[in-house]
Design a protein around this motif. Structure first.
Motif, PDB file in Angstrom:
ATOM      1  N   ARG A 100       3.863  -0.030  -3.708  1.00 55.47           N
ATOM      2  CA  ARG A 100       3.058   0.572  -4.330  1.00 55.47           C
ATOM      3  C   ARG A 100       1.882   0.851  -3.866  1.00 55.47           C
ATOM      4  N   ILE A 101       1.037   1.828  -3.994  1.00 57.64           N
ATOM      5  CA  ILE A 101      -0.432   1.828  -3.773  1.00 57.64           C
ATOM      6  C   ILE A 101      -1.376   1.856  -5.115  1.00 57.64           C
ATOM      7  N   THR A 102      -2.241   0.929  -4.921  1.00 57.52           N
ATOM      8  CA  THR A 102      -2.620   0.551  -6.376  1.00 57.52           C
ATOM      9  C   THR A 102      -4.242   0.249  -6.322  1.00 57.52           C
ATOM     10  N   PHE A 103      -4.918   0.653  -7.359  1.00 58.21           N
ATOM     11  CA  PHE A 103      -6.338   0.238  -7.536  1.00 58.21           C
ATOM     12  C   PHE A 103      -6.214  -1.448  -7.522  1.00 58.21           C
ATOM     13  N   THR A 104      -7.171  -1.918  -7.176  1.00 55.77           N
ATOM     14  CA  THR A 104      -7.318  -3.311  -7.244  1.00 55.77           C
ATOM     15  C   THR A 104      -8.171  -3.695  -8.666  1.00 55.77           C
ATOM     16  N   ALA A 105      -7.944  -5.018  -9.192  1.00 56.77           N
ATOM     17  CA  ALA A 105      -8.903  -5.442 -10.517  1.00 56.77           C
ATOM     18  C   ALA A 105     -10.119  -5.265 -10.151  1.00 56.77           C
ATOM     19  N   ARG A 106     -10.660  -5.500  -8.965  1.00 55.11           N
ATOM     20  CA  ARG A 106     -12.083  -5.203  -8.432  1.00 55.11           C
ATOM     21  C   ARG A 106     -12.407  -3.840  -8.844  1.00 55.11           C
ATOM     22  N   LEU A 107     -11.758  -2.862  -8.301  1.00 56.99           N
ATOM     23  CA  LEU A 107     -11.962  -1.543  -8.600  1.00 56.99           C
ATOM     24  C   LEU A 107     -12.207  -1.202  -9.878  1.00 56.99           C
ATOM     25  N   ALA A 114       0.790 -10.622  -4.114  1.00 50.79           N
ATOM     26  CA  ALA A 114      -0.434 -10.911  -3.390  1.00 50.79           C
ATOM     27  C   ALA A 114      -1.684  -9.792  -3.697  1.00 50.79           C
ATOM     28  N   ALA A 115      -1.157  -8.713  -4.539  1.00 48.89           N
ATOM     29  CA  ALA A 115      -2.329  -7.658  -4.835  1.00 48.89           C
ATOM     30  C   ALA A 115      -3.280  -8.586  -5.863  1.00 48.89           C
ATOM     31  N   ARG A 169     -11.113  -5.573  -1.362  1.00 51.06           N
ATOM     32  CA  ARG A 169     -10.378  -4.131  -1.065  1.00 51.06           C
ATOM     33  C   ARG A 169     -10.638  -3.505  -2.391  1.00 51.06           C
ATOM     34  N   TRP A 170     -10.732  -2.200  -2.397  1.00 47.64           N
ATOM     35  CA  TRP A 170     -10.572  -1.326  -3.529  1.00 47.64           C
ATOM     36  C   TRP A 170      -9.381  -0.964  -4.059  1.00 47.64           C
ATOM     37  N   ILE A 171      -8.379  -0.558  -2.773  1.00 48.14           N
ATOM     38  CA  ILE A 171      -7.181  -0.227  -2.662  1.00 48.14           C
ATOM     39  C   ILE A 171      -6.251  -1.227  -1.829  1.00 48.14           C
ATOM     40  N   THR A 172      -5.034  -1.594  -2.394  1.00 49.81           N
ATOM     41  CA  THR A 172      -4.132  -2.289  -1.792  1.00 49.81           C
ATOM     42  C   THR A 172      -2.706  -1.856  -1.937  1.00 49.81           C
ATOM     43  N   VAL A 173      -1.683  -2.724  -1.278  1.00 51.06           N
ATOM     44  CA  VAL A 173      -0.462  -2.469  -1.590  1.00 51.06           C
ATOM     45  C   VAL A 173       0.044  -3.308  -2.567  1.00 51.06           C
ATOM     46  N   GLY A 174       0.912  -2.853  -3.737  1.00 45.71           N
ATOM     47  CA  GLY A 174       1.486  -3.713  -4.490  1.00 45.71           C
ATOM     48  C   GLY A 174       3.005  -3.621  -4.051  1.00 45.71           C
ATOM     49  N   GLN A 175       3.743  -4.374  -4.898  1.00 44.01           N
ATOM     50  CA  GLN A 175       5.058  -4.825  -4.680  1.00 44.01           C
ATOM     51  C   GLN A 175       5.771  -4.697  -6.018  1.00 44.01           C
ATOM     52  N   LYS A 176       6.937  -4.063  -6.190  1.00 43.81           N
ATOM     53  CA  LYS A 176       7.731  -4.100  -7.228  1.00 43.81           C
ATOM     54  C   LYS A 176       9.323  -3.999  -6.852  1.00 43.81           C
ATOM     55  N   THR A 227       2.602   8.745   5.151  1.00 41.84           N
ATOM     56  CA  THR A 227       1.927   8.200   6.310  1.00 41.84           C
ATOM     57  C   THR A 227       3.036   7.153   6.760  1.00 41.84           C
ATOM     58  N   ASP A 228       2.692   6.653   8.024  1.00 40.48           N
ATOM     59  CA  ASP A 228       3.756   5.854   8.661  1.00 40.48           C
ATOM     60  C   ASP A 228       4.084   4.467   7.933  1.00 40.48           C
ATOM     61  N   SER A 229       2.991   4.264   6.964  1.00 37.85           N
ATOM     62  CA  SER A 229       3.180   2.713   6.243  1.00 37.85           C
ATOM     63  C   SER A 229       2.582   2.629   5.033  1.00 37.85           C
ATOM     64  N   PRO A 230       2.762   1.931   3.830  1.00 39.42           N
ATOM     65  CA  PRO A 230       2.105   1.932   2.705  1.00 39.42           C
ATOM     66  C   PRO A 230       0.611   1.278   2.972  1.00 39.42           C
ATOM     67  N   GLN A 231       0.370   0.394   4.195  1.00 43.23           N
ATOM     68  CA  GLN A 231      -0.727  -0.038   4.174  1.00 43.23           C
ATOM     69  C   GLN A 231      -1.953   1.002   4.715  1.00 43.23           C
TER      70      GLN A 231
END
Length: 259
Positions: free
Chosen positions: A183-190, A164-165, A171-178, A115-119
């Motif tokens: 990175r694309i990641t499940f959230t703790a909520r999900l 920030a993730a 949300r269920w899916i968010t952008v993580g950072q390392k 895609t054009d961006s991680p978001q």
């Protein structure tokens, strides 16, 4: 950043003599859980983790006799790299497992990293889950099984310390950072909605983080694995080296090598 830990459930902790024994037990348990989910609900939704520890588990699952058309595969996190990249979690899983079994292509849901961006990727994967599970916000999809690892820093999925993730509660899916790499990641909520969550942790380098994840009082922003407290069952599978980081008060089942 202050991250409030969830209400802790009582996990079961299993300790194995070495990584080989852990892998064998994890494969057996995952296969059993898959069969149980299919027997109970007619299908199994499974979210996978990346890394070196799960690869031999996936190779073992590929040898199992399972109704592949009833199994639905997702990824709990993914690097924002092309699907053909050596660092792709999906690529590893296809090579170890999915390309060797008769699982329908429509049952496999890799993270769309072209895609054009991680978001944009995060938005698309969240929509994929909504369509696949027939679930929309404010409800949350419920996976049958989510497999997780834990890094030396206490992160899980791509929920890294002080990012920030960790504070994403809608949300269920968010952008993580390392290290500034998305990175694309499940959230703790999900993750915490799942019926079964299984951590797979091996190596002495994990001891310091485990001591804090299982501590009575520690900072969840510093050790994000503390945020995982699912509505269903939480299992920790450790090898002996990693287990030395557990506080002495933590109950565990120690599995000896079969003579």
């Amino acid at each position: 950043m202050t991250v409030a830990p969830p209400q802790k459930t009582a996990p079961t902790v299993h300790v194995f003599a070495d990584k080989t024994a852990l892998v064998a037990a994890a494969a057996d348990q995952v296969i059993e859980l898959m069969r149980d989910a299919i027997a109970s609900r007619g299908r199994c939704s499974l979210a996978l983790s990346g890394g070196s520890t799960p690869k031999p588990i996936y190779q073992a699952i590929a040898q199992a006799d399972l109704p592949w058309d009833k199994i639905y595969v997702y990824w709990g996190d993914e690097r924002y790299v092309p699907a053909t990249h050596a660092d792709s979690n999906a690529k590893m899983t296809y090579e170890a497992w999915l390309s060797h079994v008769a699982i329908p292509a429509d049952n496999i849901f890799p993270v769309p990293t072209d895609t054009d961006s991680p978001q944009t990727t995060a938005d698309q994967y969240q929509q994929t889950l909504a369509s696949s599970f027939g679930t929309t916000l404010p409800d949350t999809p419920q996976f049958d099984i989510i497999l997780l690892g834990m890094g030396d820093d206490g992160h899980t999925a791509s929920l890294f310390p002080h990012t920030a993730a960790l504070n994403e509660t809608e949300r269920w899916i968010t952008v993580g950072q390392k290290d500034e790499q998305p990175r694309i990641t499940f959230t703790a909520r999900l993750i915490n909605q799942a019926r079964q969550v299984m951590f797979l942790v091996a190596g002495a380098s994990k001891q310091a983080a485990l001591s804090q994840v299982f501590a009575a009082d520690a900072d969840s922003a510093t050790y994000p694995s503390r945020l995982i407290a699912p509505k269903g069952e939480l299992r920790w599978l450790l090898d002996a080296d990693a287990s030395h980081g557990l506080p002495t008060t933590v109950e565990r089942t120690v599995h000896q090598l079969t003579p």
